[in-house]
Design an enzyme around this catalytic site. Sequence first.
Site, short mmCIF file in Angstrom:
data_model
loop_
_atom_site.label_atom_id
_atom_site.label_comp_id
_atom_site.label_asym_id
_atom_site.label_seq_id
_atom_site.Cartn_x
_atom_site.Cartn_y
_atom_site.Cartn_z
N LYS A 177 -2.51 -6.51 -19.36
CA LYS A 177 -2.13 -7.24 -18.35
C LYS A 177 -3.12 -8.25 -17.60
O LYS A 177 -2.84 -9.00 -17.10
CB LYS A 177 -2.01 -6.03 -17.19
CG LYS A 177 -1.41 -6.50 -15.74
CD LYS A 177 0.05 -7.12 -16.15
CE LYS A 177 0.57 -7.86 -14.80
NZ LYS A 177 1.80 -8.67 -14.93
N GLU A 237 7.26 -12.68 -25.54
CA GLU A 237 6.18 -11.55 -25.26
C GLU A 237 6.70 -10.21 -25.22
O GLU A 237 6.14 -9.12 -25.33
CB GLU A 237 5.38 -11.98 -23.96
CG GLU A 237 5.93 -11.86 -22.80
CD GLU A 237 4.80 -11.99 -21.63
OE1 GLU A 237 3.81 -11.62 -21.71
OE2 GLU A 237 5.34 -12.69 -20.60
N ARG A 274 1.17 1.55 -5.90
CA ARG A 274 1.53 0.62 -4.92
C ARG A 274 0.27 0.07 -4.36
O ARG A 274 0.18 -0.86 -3.72
CB ARG A 274 2.11 1.46 -3.74
CG ARG A 274 3.60 1.87 -3.81
CD ARG A 274 4.00 2.64 -2.73
NE ARG A 274 4.20 1.69 -1.41
CZ ARG A 274 5.30 0.93 -1.39
NH1 ARG A 274 6.42 1.11 -2.10
NH2 ARG A 274 5.56 0.15 -0.48
N CYS A 324 0.74 -1.11 0.06
CA CYS A 324 0.12 -0.13 0.21
C CYS A 324 0.70 1.22 0.05
O CYS A 324 2.12 0.89 0.19
CB CYS A 324 -0.90 0.18 1.33
SG CYS A 324 -1.80 -1.42 1.49
N LYS A 342 8.58 -15.31 -21.76
CA LYS A 342 9.16 -13.99 -21.40
C LYS A 342 9.62 -13.49 -22.59
O LYS A 342 9.59 -12.23 -23.03
CB LYS A 342 10.27 -14.12 -20.37
CG LYS A 342 9.61 -14.24 -18.91
CD LYS A 342 8.80 -12.77 -18.32
CE LYS A 342 7.34 -12.88 -18.52
NZ LYS A 342 6.39 -14.02 -18.04
N GLU A 364 8.62 -20.84 -19.30
CA GLU A 364 8.29 -19.37 -18.75
C GLU A 364 9.48 -18.49 -19.32
O GLU A 364 9.11 -17.39 -19.59
CB GLU A 364 8.54 -19.31 -17.30
CG GLU A 364 8.53 -17.94 -16.67
CD GLU A 364 7.08 -17.33 -16.98
OE1 GLU A 364 6.37 -17.76 -17.76
OE2 GLU A 364 7.18 -16.01 -16.79
N HIS A 405 13.26 -35.79 -31.25
CA HIS A 405 12.20 -36.02 -31.87
C HIS A 405 11.44 -34.95 -32.71
O HIS A 405 10.45 -35.11 -32.98
CB HIS A 405 11.25 -36.59 -30.79
CG HIS A 405 11.46 -37.48 -29.88
ND1 HIS A 405 11.48 -38.93 -30.43
CD2 HIS A 405 12.03 -37.69 -28.51
CE1 HIS A 405 11.92 -39.86 -29.39
NE2 HIS A 405 12.38 -39.02 -28.49
N TRP A 426 -3.81 -1.61 -1.28
CA TRP A 426 -3.48 -2.73 -2.01
C TRP A 426 -4.05 -3.92 -1.09
O TRP A 426 -3.33 -4.23 -0.04
CB TRP A 426 -2.16 -3.24 -2.54
CG TRP A 426 -2.11 -4.37 -3.25
CD1 TRP A 426 -1.72 -5.65 -2.97
CD2 TRP A 426 -2.33 -4.57 -4.72
NE1 TRP A 426 -1.83 -6.34 -4.09
CE2 TRP A 426 -2.27 -5.98 -5.14
CE3 TRP A 426 -3.03 -3.63 -5.78
CZ2 TRP A 426 -2.42 -6.31 -6.25
CZ3 TRP A 426 -3.11 -4.26 -6.91
CH2 TRP A 426 -2.87 -5.42 -7.52
N ASN A 460 0.92 0.11 5.90
CA ASN A 460 1.39 -0.83 4.83
C ASN A 460 2.29 -2.02 5.42
O ASN A 460 3.16 -1.85 6.20
CB ASN A 460 2.42 0.16 3.79
CG ASN A 460 2.98 -0.79 2.71
OD1 ASN A 460 2.11 -1.80 2.36
ND2 ASN A 460 4.19 -0.73 2.40
N GLY A 461 1.74 -3.15 5.13
CA GLY A 461 2.38 -4.37 5.30
C GLY A 461 1.55 -5.35 5.94
O GLY A 461 0.16 -5.38 5.54
C1 AGP Z 1 2.67 -13.34 -18.37
O1 AGP Z 1 3.85 -12.59 -18.77
C2 AGP Z 1 1.54 -12.87 -19.62
N1 AGP Z 1 1.25 -11.51 -19.08
C3 AGP Z 1 0.29 -13.94 -19.51
O2 AGP Z 1 0.84 -14.76 -20.04
C4 AGP Z 1 -0.46 -14.10 -18.33
O3 AGP Z 1 0.47 -14.83 -17.22
C5 AGP Z 1 -1.68 -14.78 -18.56
O4 AGP Z 1 -2.61 -13.85 -19.20
C6 AGP Z 1 -2.41 -15.20 -17.12
O5 AGP Z 1 -2.80 -14.16 -16.42
P1 AGP Z 1 -3.38 -14.13 -14.87
O6 AGP Z 1 -2.48 -14.82 -14.07
O7 AGP Z 1 -3.66 -13.02 -14.49
O8 AGP Z 1 -4.63 -15.29 -14.88
#
Ligand code: AGP
Length: 608
Positions: free
Chosen positions: A603, A488, A27, A2, A485, A481, A504, A74, A100-101
């Site tokens: 996001k 994307e 925050r 927060c 990264k 992962e 394969h 938050w 905050n905490g």
């Molecule tokens: C990950 O870097 C991406 N932003 C995307 O794959 C994300 O993980 C996915 O949309 C799932 O989001 P969520 O965890 O909010 O459900």
Amino acid sequence: MCGIVGYIGSRQASDILLGGLARLEYRGYDSAGVAIMGTGGIDLVRRVGKLHHLTEAVAACPLPGTVGIGHTRWATHGRPNEQNAHPHADCTGRIAVVHNGIIENYLELREELAAAGHVLRSQTDTESVAHLVESYYEGDLVTAVRRTVSRLTGSYALAVVHEAEPDTIVAARNDSPLIIGVGEDETIVASDIPAVLEHTREVLVLEDGDVALVRRDSVTVFGEDGVLREPERIHVEWDLDAAEKGGYETFMLKEINEQPTAIRETLRGRLGSDGIVQLSELAMTEAEIAAIERVFIVACGTSYHAGLVAKTLVEAWARVPVEVDVSSEFRYRQPIVDSGTLVVAITQSGETADTLAGVREARGRGAKAFAITNVVGSRVTRESDGVIYTHAGPEIGVAATKTFTAQIAALTVLALKLAQARGTLGKHDVAHIWDEVSRLPETTEAILGGADGIEACAREYTGVRSSLFLGRGIGVPVAMEGALKLKEISYIHAEAYPAGEMKHGPIALITEEVPVVVVATQGRTYEKVVSNIQEVRARGGRVIAVATHGDDEIARHVEHVLYVPRTSEAISAIPATIPLQLLAYHIATLRGCNVDQPRNLAKSVTVE
Ligand code: AGP
């Protein structure tokens, strides 16, 4: 995470507080409030939702006064609503607190206060602080706050005001950031520098255990031992944009570096002094946990990769079969789930449409569904049987980083809980594993502190068009992962495979122009991974390996080694991920990509 602000000076406090909260909205932004020392006592206004709701309320009904505290929330305990919004007051309304905490022992404090006749109105941990100050106040606010914080277990950054001392703010910190801006005949307390920067560049840094008596023309700091001490004073050179990113160039880099804190806060208090894993959110008896026949994890993207890590841990420790599915497939394939299935929905935003649909599908078939999310009050929390929160704080960068490693921390706790309840791990086993798990924040800090060479490595690969990521065991979701990264944020095609799958088909892709990143940390299949690396090299491929400190052998086979501290294989996912986040970050940055807001991405994917 927060944001708190306190002002004491000669100007209207509400202007400074609202301006400061606006600088701290990164925050947290699910509710906000201010408490102003008015002529008739403390005026307290709170609004749920983004800060502008509070700003509009104060504009409509001004709050005169030159002393006050403010907060942007938050949520960690208690849904985002006005009742749970800060500031919180005591029974008399003469004391107000912002925090905050996470106060770990807030439930027992609430019980103690209620038994003593205090009336608590919210579901927050913070409100207990206001009532403790009330119970300890005997004419000196610093003493009352010092006695209060001596009762708290957990993390806190506090600002407290009392009508009886209208020219005073008392601040205190432990494990949560708190700074004090020293201006001309005014002083500003805040969670972070952006809140004070337009008023002063002179900042006092409080340390854990400090309690500060703040006046408009003086700051007196008492250390944990109660002895007066001189706080560190710094002159801030940052501009405002740099300050909001904590001095980092982007939110993504800031959030990569916030991972030790995100992991620490998510693990906080999860192993009791009695050796029992604390996961009351599961709300299941040991018998019910023992009766679980299968675990089904549903998630998307990075959260799906966290689910794959969890599969390895739950099956190894709890010996329960685990199936992991992307939500968009799970929801349409008539999944075989019933009352014997524990469904875990992983979603940092708590708003992903496919995952929400997966939860509904699972519950419709009689399964219990639990969410692991980073957002209190998000849709998934209202549609699940229970919620386990990560405490990573808001993640602004579209690419998930700190929420991913915080998810793995939470899933590690879940796996240990299931194993302990089912008797497949005894207290000694859990304690042994926890000894390593609890050091993950420090392990992550060490990796971040030694990551200078990754940018130089990245420079050699900014022009490639395609790449492969390989791993074995828990290294497979880590490779996945790392590939996600890279693709994307740099827009370079990246594909992850189990290393054993190379022969394969994917090996046909190997040329010098297709770099191969290999998760080659120590583990049962290390020798096999080295063989796979040699297969790649024999075909002219270039290899970047994530490997364990002290492994000099691997350096003989690859172009670059990104070293991480030794950990047991089960705990290696978080350490191995950090270098891959940074590799993707530097390649993308060197390519001039907008890493915080990559093209075509959002996001939170709230559409199907
Ligand atoms: C990950 O870097 C991406 N932003 C995307 O794959 C994300 O993980 C996915 O949309 C799932 O989001 P969520 O965890 O909010 O459900």
